[in-house]
Design a protein around this motif. Structure first.
Motif, PDB file in Angstrom:
ATOM      1  N   SER A  55      54.424  29.072 -19.496  1.00  0.00           N
ATOM      2  CA  SER A  55      53.686  29.215 -18.300  1.00  0.00           C
ATOM      3  C   SER A  55      54.407  28.785 -16.903  1.00  0.00           C
ATOM      4  O   SER A  55      54.287  27.765 -16.735  1.00  0.00           O
ATOM      5  N   PHE A  56      53.664  29.998 -15.991  1.00  0.00           N
ATOM      6  CA  PHE A  56      54.340  29.646 -14.888  1.00  0.00           C
ATOM      7  C   PHE A  56      52.832  28.957 -14.597  1.00  0.00           C
ATOM      8  O   PHE A  56      52.510  29.070 -13.100  1.00  0.00           O
ATOM      9  N   GLY A  57      51.658  29.106 -15.181  1.00  0.00           N
ATOM     10  CA  GLY A  57      50.307  28.753 -14.439  1.00  0.00           C
ATOM     11  C   GLY A  57      50.296  27.420 -15.385  1.00  0.00           C
ATOM     12  O   GLY A  57      48.634  27.311 -14.559  1.00  0.00           O
ATOM     13  N   HIS A  58      50.594  26.519 -15.706  1.00  0.00           N
ATOM     14  CA  HIS A  58      49.594  25.881 -16.161  1.00  0.00           C
ATOM     15  C   HIS A  58      49.459  24.469 -15.260  1.00  0.00           C
ATOM     16  O   HIS A  58      48.151  24.037 -15.646  1.00  0.00           O
ATOM     17  N   GLY A  59      49.357  24.031 -13.614  1.00  0.00           N
ATOM     18  CA  GLY A  59      48.694  24.173 -12.574  1.00  0.00           C
ATOM     19  C   GLY A  59      47.505  24.202 -12.965  1.00  0.00           C
ATOM     20  O   GLY A  59      47.148  23.252 -11.872  1.00  0.00           O
ATOM     21  N   VAL A  60      46.467  25.619 -12.906  1.00  0.00           N
ATOM     22  CA  VAL A  60      46.005  26.276 -13.396  1.00  0.00           C
ATOM     23  C   VAL A  60      44.824  24.724 -14.063  1.00  0.00           C
ATOM     24  O   VAL A  60      43.797  24.528 -13.156  1.00  0.00           O
ATOM     25  N   PHE A  61      44.978  24.065 -15.015  1.00  0.00           N
ATOM     26  CA  PHE A  61      44.817  23.117 -15.650  1.00  0.00           C
ATOM     27  C   PHE A  61      43.851  22.629 -14.988  1.00  0.00           C
ATOM     28  O   PHE A  61      43.263  21.343 -14.585  1.00  0.00           O
ATOM     29  N   PHE A  62      45.546  21.842 -14.215  1.00  0.00           N
ATOM     30  CA  PHE A  62      45.264  20.753 -12.894  1.00  0.00           C
ATOM     31  C   PHE A  62      44.070  20.929 -12.242  1.00  0.00           C
ATOM     32  O   PHE A  62      43.336  19.758 -11.988  1.00  0.00           O
ATOM     33  N   GLY A  63      43.914  21.884 -11.270  1.00  0.00           N
ATOM     34  CA  GLY A  63      43.256  22.507 -10.713  1.00  0.00           C
ATOM     35  C   GLY A  63      41.556  22.420 -11.202  1.00  0.00           C
ATOM     36  O   GLY A  63      41.018  21.889 -10.699  1.00  0.00           O
ATOM     37  N   VAL A  64      41.904  23.195 -12.045  1.00  0.00           N
ATOM     38  CA  VAL A  64      40.233  22.634 -12.423  1.00  0.00           C
ATOM     39  C   VAL A  64      40.213  21.551 -12.987  1.00  0.00           C
ATOM     40  O   VAL A  64      39.046  21.115 -12.712  1.00  0.00           O
ATOM     41  N   GLY A  65      40.589  20.370 -13.689  1.00  0.00           N
ATOM     42  CA  GLY A  65      40.139  19.310 -13.808  1.00  0.00           C
ATOM     43  C   GLY A  65      40.271  18.395 -12.558  1.00  0.00           C
ATOM     44  O   GLY A  65      39.070  17.873 -12.183  1.00  0.00           O
ATOM     45  N   ALA A  66      40.805  19.028 -11.509  1.00  0.00           N
ATOM     46  CA  ALA A  66      40.953  18.010 -10.391  1.00  0.00           C
ATOM     47  C   ALA A  66      39.286  18.204 -10.250  1.00  0.00           C
ATOM     48  O   ALA A  66      38.534  17.987  -9.284  1.00  0.00           O
ATOM     49  N   TYR A  67      38.787  19.554 -10.087  1.00  0.00           N
ATOM     50  CA  TYR A  67      37.500  20.210  -9.762  1.00  0.00           C
ATOM     51  C   TYR A  67      36.536  19.464 -10.360  1.00  0.00           C
ATOM     52  O   TYR A  67      35.868  18.964  -9.917  1.00  0.00           O
TER      53      TYR A  67
END
Ligand SMILES: Nc1ncnc2c1ncn2[C@@H]1O[C@H](COP(=O)(O)OP(=O)(O)OP(=O)(O)O)[C@@H](O)[C@H]1O
Ligand SMILES: Nc1ncnc2c1ncn2[C@@H]1O[C@H](COP(=O)(O)OP(=O)(O)OP(=O)(O)O)[C@@H](O)[C@H]1O
Ligand SMILES: [Mg+2]
Ligand SMILES: [Mg+2]
Lengths: 294, 369, 242, 305, 240
Positions: D55-67
């Motif tokens: 997964s090169f995109g796991h950061g997206v969950f971080f972003g969603v969580g942050a928002y």
């Protein structure tokens, strides 16, 4: 008023010309994937290297990018060979993941070296300015676009012919299928792989030179283009050379029309949307073939 | 022991998308520190600048201000570059109730959050294009097209433009936002050609405004006025575009030609020290230092409450221009300036009082050049 | 018995872009019996296994396994119903050890899995390889591991695709011994094999496939007399049961 | 978990619990970031280290969580409710996303995930009404929990992540995930419900970054699209896992401590260089330490032991 | 005997990484012979062939070809040395045509006309392939695939042809064809080294045979003698 034929033609033309550049870039990426099963995440940075070489030559020795093009291709060919020899070759036999990680690292390294050397400023090479105007059709053709599009197409088709009909091209295909057997046939697999990576890098370099006369670029531009290339590959089917060519043109068209009819912000996201759509509907790509087809 | 240096902290964009302008701002800070120390320092103590690279990223900036405040325990704070990073960094300053002099940030949003510790130098972005729109109105133009990038500052510019267009009874015939970093405007230009605006306004930075002008030429798009927020204010704009820059308008916060106390001397020294002429980001950096200096003198100590009070009451003129803030800390004293590229040089054309050249109007159509 | 066959295939078809690999195959595997499937190379044997095991879900027709219609089910569902198969080209998990290869194939609630695994490995002389990675096995060793793996779940029906190809003659006998034991325990089996001695020895019934169609069915001695079978399969020199 | 693992864990936990007592704010924030990296790395380890789906995109969950965290906090929710919701929302997003993308094999999945971050960023940018677009969201300092609270939340998360990983590594579920990594078709044929397993792993691995994102938003009090949908974050979590050792328990912990320390040092000394160094590190690690520091340690141990 | 053997392995040790697999293996192939190499699974038969061709690391010992040492040669030099190899499991370039597969076999031949001539020669030898020259190799039947693999290895007219389990997975008809073809090749002057699990049949056509076990030589004799040997029959041929 957007439906006027001149507008449609205008959008189609600029889309196709931009798409040819995607195709050139994507075909190089595809070649490396087809032959070595390596997804080169640093392909975009190789392109940017080409763009900066073109910029340096223009800026400091006043050379026209089109003169520099073969030189840059040669340099990047050499760089590609070295990368293959020092880096990728060492990964043969390890899993797919490994090469993804290494090329990802390489991409970060190259990009940040680029930032150190050239800063994040956007550059461009202002040659071939302006456009041709066809008054009969009320059509403008941007000069840099026309030139870059034509050269991209010619290079892509040339390399396609090489792979298809030349003995070394066939050797590349053989290595892509069964490296061990290719060895037994007397093919120096390591050399062929170096050549493959070299060709791919040269294609990226050429794309970079053409990019430099088309748009402004910075060391960070590579990543955005890479993502688009993936969309192209997935649309055309990974490892499918002709597919990448068609996919590139298609993406250019779609971007132009989405930008024209909706909004350029969406046009930038559309590549990814297209990618996801194709992946979901036809996981093997529109031209559906999983393996190297040249 | 009172010779212990006063630490001034800042994060600067040394890498990333704002590195170019960030570096100039840093140079301004450094020149000021040299000058202050040459004058004998602040409160009798030498001044020392501590800075880190925020990579042009808001989150990194926030992290670094935390580091400066809690880790390095600096005595004074200067701002980072760009509205985005400032929005983030100022939150940290506010959390610590630490007054910060901010330059390099123009979005009004920064001062609309009820914070008490951010004091700005720049003319707010919302009013950047006012002079140009008034001028267009005087020339009887009414069809305005607005394009802008999608970050805090360009949006603020766009907001101001839209409000004024409405107020002046002009017509907004086209508006489109694009991602920061976009360099392909061909599709947008096809649409613009159809809408035939008379005025094109770009809430744009350097790369996008450069690319736009180039492609406007390819697509033969020539409105009567073409103006961009940041790009034309930088020397690179002319360098990259050559003759094609002719007639493009823009804004500046500052030009060396302005008759401000010390401005000429600053420009000369800057040129000697760093080998190129200062842009307004550099002057802003120096000016921010001067504001800080004046505030410390007025407060007579490094006490944060005293400093905050001093900064909000201070009214001075620095090399950068007038400094006076409203209750929120937003700049209200300093006017903006309109520039235009004429014969390969940047000239102030508006307001008339400061003009160094007659305004060039209308923008020459590409096919006539 | 109400229902004599554990596997019932009706009109199974499969095309690969114009090439008809299976052209309407009808076939039954009787409960508790060993059914042989023979035919020339490329006649569609493996393709049939692919369809039955759910690996290939694009075949058409009907397949009933133990009373369930299974065409279109995913392999894991079919395995849960009690089917197991081996691959012609072994698919040993390369990065797992031999033992892990067996354990991962056992039922999650099987507390004796480890003992069983050791037992099986001993029988084919792989006890020294217990902790060797799958990728470090020779061709024949991989085939053996592949075979043992299927046994871990004690399926009701086992499909074996040339389990002995590349296995040395002595071990091959052990392997057939295991197959016979399975049958005695009530397991049904279907076997693809090119060694006619084995087919003759083990199979209760034999199907002959040629160009995607069943051309003969019966006991081995019946089908081998069939002239069509002879021409398609055995060729000029008939080396059958020795 | 083995006793030695429990011992190491208890020791680490003990010091982490005492840390706020003797560290200044900056040091504590540093530790908080290390813990965040541990959490993110364990989460990446679960999906990519175990199943091989990169997964090169796991950061997206971080972003969603942050928002999610930031918006809920602004809306008046308790901070812990906000964190919990962020985790759940990230997982809820991962479920359909996984259903779609996990069908893709090998490089296709990696590619699909590579663009995800970008999509997250663009969406956050476009959805101005909710996210404030490019202006970002600034949490009033009065609303955000204090540093120590954020620190302990992150600590709890890191502990949870490590415990979970420890359990999975030794469980049959872990073995099944590894089988999927080796040969998914064959695994399916062995009766492993590959789709279910992948989905569980993927969804579970989204919980952690979701929660971490929320805590991080509280901690910085400011988020904007390009700073929480940050490609560099993806790189960091991957490097951390590689550095420590893929598919191991303590690898990500070790990796996080080392990487963050190195970064902290190079940052101050060579501001422009540290990302380049990170890239170089990644290459060298894969080439010369394929199984990370822990793997190398074990190999050396077994050679002389 | 003055002429050296065509192939001579002396005290060969070989390993995969740290794991040693061959221990002092001895083997000789005289010109014009068929030699069969048999033994249980994992004995190291494939490894012997792979170490000759340079696919496996040789630790100690020597490999000589017609008296010349070729130990540890680069695999792609095999055709230059006159060695042909048919790998285990009929591995082809599946997405290239039959003709292209054969062409690759003569990759080292630079002259395209000469290459075409060689292809025609081999196609003459295998009439079954000639009919399907433009078909993709992946679409051939098992027997045809094995024929193609052998044909490809013959393109450079190797002195020594090494085959790893040529009968693997073939139906009886094809097995007969392949074994018959091997005899023809021998008569045409090729020397053959063959690994087979179909051991009895291999020994029937072979001149001599070697039995390998656990990476060591176990028996070596004339093929007919091995077929008679009680121990060999019981342990390796599956007889009683
Ligand atoms: N994935 C595929 N794509 C295209 N054709 C295929 C595919 N799989 C099988 N075929 C074709 O279908 C036919 C039947 O193949 P199958 O593998 O079932 O034969 P088989 O009876 O198992 O042969 P063998 O005894 O050699 O294993 C062959 O002609 C083969 O080429
Ligand atoms: N890639 C590898 N890495 C490590 N060990 C290996 C590898 N390949 C084979 N081996 C080991 O080497 C030994 C010999 O293997 P080899 O393939 O030569 O056997 P073989 O005699 O050809 O057997 P078979 O008849 O099954 O093909 C086996 O014990 C095997 O475990
Ligand atoms: Mg088959
Ligand atoms: Mg073998």
């Amino acid at each position: 008023m957007l439906w006027e034929s001149s507008v449609l033609l205008q959008l189609a033309l600029s889309g196709l010309l931009a798409g040819a550049l995607y195709a050139l870039l994507a075909c190089g990426l595809n070649l490396v994937f087809g032959v070595m099963g390596v997804i080169n995440l640093a392909h975009g940075e190789l392109m940017i290297a080409g763009a900066f070489l073109s910029w340096l030559a223009y800026r400091y020795i006043d050379l026209h990018p089109l003169v520099v093009l073969p030189l840059v291709m040669g340099l990047l060919y050499g760089f590609g060979v070295l990368l293959q020899r020092w880096l990728i070759e060492r990964l043969t036999g390890r899993d797919e993941l490994t090469s993804l990680l290494v090329t990802y690292g390489l991409s970060i390294l190259l990009m940040n070296l680029g930032l150190l050397l050239f800063s994040a400023d956007f550059r461009s090479v202002p040659v071939l300015q302006g456009g041709f105007y066809l008054s009969s059709l009320d059509l403008v053709i941007s000069k840099p676009r026309a030139v870059a599009g034509a050269i991209s197409l010619a290079l892509t088709l040339g390399i396609f012919g090489f792979l298809r009909y030349h003995r070394m091209g066939k050797a590349i295909r053989a290595v892509s299928e069964q490296p061990e057997v290719a060895m037994i046939c007397g093919i120096d697999v390591a050399k062929v792989r170096q050549m493959t990576f070299g060709i791919a890098a040269a294609m990226a370099g050429a794309a970079g030179v053409l990019l430099s006369i088309l748009y402004s670029f910075s060391p960070e531009t590579g990543g955005e283009f890479l993502l688009k290339c993936f969309a192209v590959l997935v649309i055309g089917g990974m490892g499918n050379f002709l597919g990448a060519l068609l996919g590139g043109l298609l993406l250019g068209l779609v971007e132009a029309f989405v930008g024209g009819f909706f909004n350029v912000q969406w046009a930038e996201a559309v590549a990814y949307l297209l990618l996801v759509l194709v992946l979901l509907l036809r996981p093997g790509g529109l031209l559906g073939q999983r393996h190297a087809v040249f | 022991s009172s010779k212990k240096p006063i630490l001034v902290g800042a994060s600067v964009a040394l890498t990333g998308k704002y590195s170019r302008t960030g570096q100039e701002q840093l140079n301004g800070y450094r020149l000021w520190v040299e000058d202050v120390n040459a004058r004998g320092g602040l409160l009798g103590r030498p001044v020392q600048l501590i800075y880190y690279d925020d990579e042009s990223k808001p989150l990194t900036g926030a992290k670094l201000y935390e580091k400066l405040i809690s880790g390095d325990r600096v005595d004074l704070l200067l701002g980072p570059y760009s509205s985005g990073v400032t929005l983030a960094a100022s939150t940290v300053a506010e959390k610590h109730q630490f007054p910060m002099v901010s330059t390099g940030a123009a979005s009004s949003k920064i001062w609309a959050r009820g914070y008490k510790n951010v004091f700005g130098l720049y003319t707010p972005a919302e009013s950047y294009m006012n002079q140009i729109l008034f001028f267009a109105k005087r020339k009887g133009l009414s069809r305005v097209a607005l394009i802008h990038a999608d970050t805090a500052f360009p949006r603020a510019v766009a907001k101001g433009v839209k409000a004024l267009v409405k107020q002046l009874g002009m017509q907004l015939v086209f508006e489109e936002e694009y991602s920061k970093g976009s360099t392909d405007f061909s599709a947008m230009l096809v649409k613009l050609r159809l809408r035939k605006p008379e005025v094109l306004i770009g809430g744009s930075y350097l790369p996008d405004s450069t690319a736009f002008v180039r492609q406007a030429k390819e697509y033969r798009f020539s409105p009567k006025i073409m103006a961009f927020a940041v790009g034309p204010g930088l020397p690179d704009f002319g360098e990259n575009l050559g003759a094609d820059a002719e007639g493009v308008m823009g804004n500046t916060q500052w030009e060396a030609s302005l008759k401000l106390p010390g401005a000429q001397r600053f420009a000369r020294r800057y040129q000697q020290r760093f080998g190129h002429a200062p842009g307004y980001h550099a002057a802003g950096g120096y000016g921010a230092g001067q504001v800080l200096e004046a505030a410390v003198k007025r407060a007579g100590s490094l006490d944060r409450d005293a400093l905050r009070k001093a900064l909000s009451q201070l009214k001075i003129t620095t090399v950068f221009g007038r400094y006076a803030v409203d209750a929120a800390g937003k700049q209200i004293g300093k006017p903006g300036y309109t520039i235009q590229w004429i014969e390969g040089k940047r000239h102030i054309v508006l307001p008339r009082a400061h003009a160094t050249h007659q305004i060039l109007y209308p923008f020459q159509p590409w096919q006539n050049r | 018995m109400a229902e004599p066959s554990i596997l019932e295939i009706q009109g199974l078809r499969r095309d690969f872009g114009g090439v008809q690999a299976l052209g309407g195959v009808d076939l039954q595997v009787r409960r508790g019996k060993i059914t042989g499937l023979i035919g020339p190379n490329g006649s569609g044997k493996t393709t049939l296994f692919q369809a039955v095991s759910g690996m290939d879900r694009e075949a058409t027709g009907r397949i009933y396994f133990d009373g369930h219609s299974i065409l279109g089910l995913r392999p894991s569902r079919i395995v849960a119903l009690g089917l197991g198969r081996t691959f012609q080209l072994s698919r040993v998990l390369p990065g797992l050890t031999v033992l892990e290869n067996l354990l991962v194939a056992s039922r999650p609630d099987d507390s004796e899995a480890e003992d069983r695994a050791h037992n099986l490995l001993r029988q084919v002389h792989l006890e020294r390889q217990v902790h060797v990675l799958g990728k470090a096995l020779s061709y024949g060793q991989q085939k053996l591991v592949e075979f043992l793996r299927v046994l871990m779940r004690s399926p009701k029906l086992i499909l074996l695709d040339e389990p002995a190809a590349g296995v040395n003659p002595t071990l091959r006998r052990t392997l057939w011994e295991l197959v016979r034991q399975l049958q005695e325990q009530g397991t049904s089996l279907m076997l693809i094999e090119h060694h006619m001695e084995v087919i003759a020895d083990l199979c209760d019934e034999v199907y002959v496939l040629n160009e995607g169609r069943i051309i003969a069915r019966g006991t081995f001695s019946e089908v081998r007399e069939d002239p069509q079978v002879f021409a398609a399969y055995f060729g000029h020199r008939n080396r059958t049961a020795s | 978990m083995r006793y030695s693992d429990l011992g190491i864990g208890a020791l680490l936990l003990f010091f982490s619990l005492l840390a706020p007592g003797f560290l200044n704010n900056y040091q504590l924030s540093f530790l908080l970031q290390v813990l965040m990296m541990v959490t993110l790395a364990q989460s990446w380890n679960l999906i990519s280290g175990m199943t091989g789906y990169i997964s090169f995109g796991h950061g997206v969950f971080f972003g969603v969580g942050a928002y999610t965290g930031a918006l809920l906090l602004m809306g008046g929710a308790f901070w812990w409710v906000a964190i919990l919701s962020a985790a759940l929302l990230a997982a809820a997003l991962a479920l359909p996303l996984g259903l779609l993308t996990l069908r893709l094999r090998g490089p296709y999945f990696a590619i699909a995930m590579l663009g995800l971050n970008e999509v997250g960023r663009i969406l956050a940018n476009l959805w101005v009404d909710l996210t404030g677009g490019g202006d970002g969201i600034a949490l009033s300092p009065l609303l955000s929990p204090v540093l120590a609270t954020n620190y302990f939340s992150m600590l709890a998360l890191a502990v949870l992540a490590t415990l979970g990983m420890g359990w999975i590594l030794r469980s049959r579920f872990g073995l099944e995930l590894r089988a999927i990594r080796e040969d998914e078709e064959a695994a399916e044929m062995l009766g492993i419900d590959t789709i279910r397993n992948k989905l569980i792993a993927f969804t579970a691995s989204a919980l952690l970054p979701g929660a971490a994102g929320a805590i991080y938003a509280f901690y910085t009090s400011f988020i904007d699209p390009s700073s929480v949908f940050l490609p560099a974050l993806n790189v960091q979590m991957i490097v951390v896992v590689l550095l420590g050792g893929r598919g191991t328990l303590w690898g990500p912990v070790l990796g996080a401590v080392l990487l963050m320390s190195v970064q902290e040092l190079t940052w101050a000394e060579f501001p422009a260089l540290h990302l380049a160094l990170l890239g170089l590190l990644m290459i060298l690690l894969v080439l010369y330490l394929p199984d990370g520091l822990l793997g190398a340690w074990k190999r050396i141990g077994s050679r002389y032991g | 005997m003055s002429a050296p053997p065509l192939l001579h392995l002396q005290q060969l040790d070989a390993s995969y990484g740290p794991i040693q697999v061959l221990f002092s293996v001895q083997l000789e192939v005289q010109p014009g012979e068929i030699v069969a190499l048999i033994g249980p699974n994992g004995a190291g038969k494939s490894t012997v062939i792979k170490s000759i061709i340079g696919l496996v690391r040789v630790l100690r010992g020597q490999i000589r070809l017609a008296g010349r040492e070729i130990t540890g040669m680069a695999t792609h030099h095999a055709p230059l040395h006159g060695i042909g190899y048919v790998p285990q499991g009929r591995i082809l370039f599946a997405r290239m045509t039959v003709r292209e597969n054969l062409e690759m076999g003569a990759f080292l031949q630079q002259d395209p006309r000469e290459r075409r001539r060689l292809v025609e020669e081999v196609l003459d030898q295998f009439p079954q392939l000639a009919a399907r020259a433009q078909v993709l190799a992946g679409h051939l039947s098992g027997g045809e695939q094995q024929m193609l693999a052998i044909g490809r290895s013959l393109m450079m007219r190797p002195k020594l042809l090494m085959l790893d389990e040529p009968s693997l997975g073939l139906s009886p008809k094809y097995v007969d064809q392949i074994f018959a073809q091997l005899l023809v090749l021998r008569d045409q002057g090729h020397t053959l080294l063959m690994v087979e699990q179909n051991a009895a049949r291999a020994l029937e056509i072979a001149d001599r045979g070697y039995v390998l076990e656990l990476g060591r030589n176990r028996f070596a004799d004339r093929a007919s003698a091995l077929l008679e040997n009680e121990a060999v029959r019981r342990l390796y041929l599956g007889g009683v």
